[in-house]
Write a protein that holds these residues in place. Structure first.
Motif, PDB file in Angstrom:
ATOM      1  N   MET A 140       5.542  -2.843  -1.931  1.00 18.61           N
ATOM      2  CA  MET A 140       5.592  -3.189  -3.345  1.00 18.61           C
ATOM      3  C   MET A 140       4.217  -3.464  -3.939  1.00 18.61           C
ATOM      4  SD  MET A 140       8.688  -2.723  -3.926  1.00 18.61           S
ATOM      5  CE  MET A 140       8.664  -3.227  -5.633  1.00 18.61           C
ATOM      6  N   VAL A 141       3.243  -3.856  -3.119  1.00 15.41           N
ATOM      7  CA  VAL A 141       1.906  -4.144  -3.655  1.00 15.41           C
ATOM      8  C   VAL A 141       1.044  -2.891  -3.719  1.00 15.41           C
ATOM      9  CG1 VAL A 141       2.032  -6.489  -2.750  1.00 15.41           C
ATOM     10  CG2 VAL A 141       0.840  -4.735  -1.418  1.00 15.41           C
ATOM     11  N   HIS A 142       1.514  -1.787  -3.160  1.00 15.03           N
ATOM     12  CA  HIS A 142       0.713  -0.569  -3.094  1.00 15.03           C
ATOM     13  C   HIS A 142       1.262   0.591  -3.925  1.00 15.03           C
ATOM     14  CE1 HIS A 142      -1.761  -2.281   0.042  1.00 15.03           C
ATOM     15  NE2 HIS A 142      -0.714  -2.479   0.824  1.00 15.03           N
ATOM     16  N   LEU A 143       2.580   0.701  -4.032  1.00 16.56           N
ATOM     17  CA  LEU A 143       3.166   1.884  -4.655  1.00 16.56           C
ATOM     18  C   LEU A 143       2.979   1.888  -6.164  1.00 16.56           C
ATOM     19  CD1 LEU A 143       6.518   2.297  -2.679  1.00 16.56           C
ATOM     20  CD2 LEU A 143       4.331   3.433  -2.289  1.00 16.56           C
ATOM     21  N   ASP A 144       2.674   3.065  -6.691  1.00 17.63           N
ATOM     22  CA  ASP A 144       2.584   3.281  -8.130  1.00 17.63           C
ATOM     23  C   ASP A 144       3.805   4.092  -8.548  1.00 17.63           C
ATOM     24  OD1 ASP A 144       0.447   3.543 -10.618  1.00 17.63           O
ATOM     25  OD2 ASP A 144       1.728   5.312 -10.434  1.00 17.63           O
ATOM     26  N   LEU A 145       4.595   3.567  -9.464  1.00 19.07           N
ATOM     27  CA  LEU A 145       5.857   4.202  -9.830  1.00 19.07           C
ATOM     28  C   LEU A 145       5.647   5.622 -10.331  1.00 19.07           C
ATOM     29  CD1 LEU A 145       8.902   4.079 -10.268  1.00 19.07           C
ATOM     30  CD2 LEU A 145       8.477   3.069 -12.523  1.00 19.07           C
ATOM     31  N   PHE A 146       4.727   5.819 -11.269  1.00 19.42           N
ATOM     32  CA  PHE A 146       4.515   7.144 -11.833  1.00 19.42           C
ATOM     33  C   PHE A 146       3.941   8.097 -10.791  1.00 19.42           C
ATOM     34  CE2 PHE A 146       2.023  10.221 -14.420  1.00 19.42           C
ATOM     35  CZ  PHE A 146       3.096  10.812 -15.068  1.00 19.42           C
ATOM     36  N   GLY A 147       3.028   7.591  -9.956  1.00 20.38           N
ATOM     37  CA  GLY A 147       2.441   8.427  -8.906  1.00 20.38           C
ATOM     38  C   GLY A 147       3.480   8.889  -7.904  1.00 20.38           C
ATOM     39  N   THR A 148       4.440   8.005  -7.596  1.00 23.17           N
ATOM     40  CA  THR A 148       5.508   8.375  -6.659  1.00 23.17           C
ATOM     41  C   THR A 148       6.444   9.401  -7.289  1.00 23.17           C
ATOM     42  OG1 THR A 148       5.413   6.155  -5.694  1.00 23.17           O
ATOM     43  CG2 THR A 148       7.362   7.482  -5.207  1.00 23.17           C
ATOM     44  N   ILE A 149       6.772   9.211  -8.568  1.00 25.34           N
ATOM     45  CA  ILE A 149       7.638  10.168  -9.272  1.00 25.34           C
ATOM     46  C   ILE A 149       6.976  11.542  -9.325  1.00 25.34           C
ATOM     47  CG2 ILE A 149       8.622  10.756 -11.526  1.00 25.34           C
ATOM     48  CD1 ILE A 149       9.079   7.743 -11.963  1.00 25.34           C
ATOM     49  N   MET A 150       5.672  11.575  -9.599  1.00 24.51           N
ATOM     50  CA  MET A 150       4.954  12.851  -9.654  1.00 24.51           C
ATOM     51  C   MET A 150       4.976  13.560  -8.315  1.00 24.51           C
ATOM     52  SD  MET A 150       4.021  13.707 -12.619  1.00 24.51           S
ATOM     53  CE  MET A 150       2.920  15.041 -12.161  1.00 24.51           C
TER      54      MET A 150
END
Length: 223
Positions: free
Chosen positions: A53-63
């Motif tokens: 949770m401290v590392h993941l970027d929501l938009f980056g993961t979706i992309m």
């Protein structure tokens, strides 16, 4: 492909799990190496952690799910805290991609062990297949992340390494390149013909890495 997704729907759960692990360890490796080399900036932000949770970027993961590429939250690093800023900067930057390479090797090693010693034979077919699917995704995703992050285009790790390697006399010229970098990046990723002659052949080097790993695993296991 799974409709709008880059990955197939049937393998999506394994892809998501592999991505969470791979991104988390990649960013943790940046943060941990910086902390051990004297910079506690990432530590103050809680990034020396294996909590996704401290590392993941929501938009980056979706992309990544949609286009086959993505990113996590950048790890804050203050090179001014390093005794040898350029050398330690290279080490910290390289730690991320190297962690992906190590995870790919470990996953492949475990997969070979499972096949050689029949570790999955006692499981139900569904459970055994799930483990194999997961290991395969860990291998392919981590090799792709290793290669992708070494591309010398900002904000990727490869560009940061070039910044630290290049002579100070050429720093300004390198910085001028940044204004075109995002355009080049988008063209390479989204323009099919351009991607097929640039990015795809480069990522195809992953097959050579796999063969190299298999060669050494065979030597280690005597097969």
């Amino acid at each position: 492909m799974g409709g709008l997704l880059f990955y197939d729907w049937n393998t999506l759960p394994f892809v998501i799990l592999a991505l969470i692990i791979s991104f988390t360890v990649h960013e943790w490796a940046h943060a941990y190496s910086a902390f051990k080399l004297g910079d506690n900036t990432a530590y103050k932000f809680g990034r020396v952690s294996l909590n996704p949770m401290v590392h993941l970027d929501l938009f980056g993961t979706i992309m990544l799910l949609l286009a086959g590429f993505g990113w996590a939250k950048p790890v804050p690093v203050n090179r001014g805290n390093f005794k040898r800023p350029r050398l330690y900067g290279i080490i910290v930057t390289a730690a991320g991609p190297l962690s992906n390479l190590i995870m790919a090797f470990i996953s492949l090693f475990v997969l070979v062990l499972c096949q050689k010693y029949g570790w999955l034979d006692g499981m139900s077919k569904g459970s055994g297949d799930a483990i194999i699917q997961f290991l395969n995704k860990m291998i392919s995703i981590n090799i792709t992340l290793f290669l992708f992050n070494l591309i010398p285009i900002p904000p990727l790790d490869g560009y940061r390494i070039i910044q630290d390697l290049v002579d100070f006399r050429y720093t300004e010229a390198v910085q001028k390149f940044e204004q075109w970098a995002s355009v080049i990046f988008l063209l390479v990723v989204f323009v099919g013909p351009l991607r097929r002659v640039t990015l795809d052949p480069y990522l195809g080097l992953g097959n050579d890495i796999l063969r190299f790993f298999l060669k050494w695993i065979a030597k280690i296991l005597g097969i």
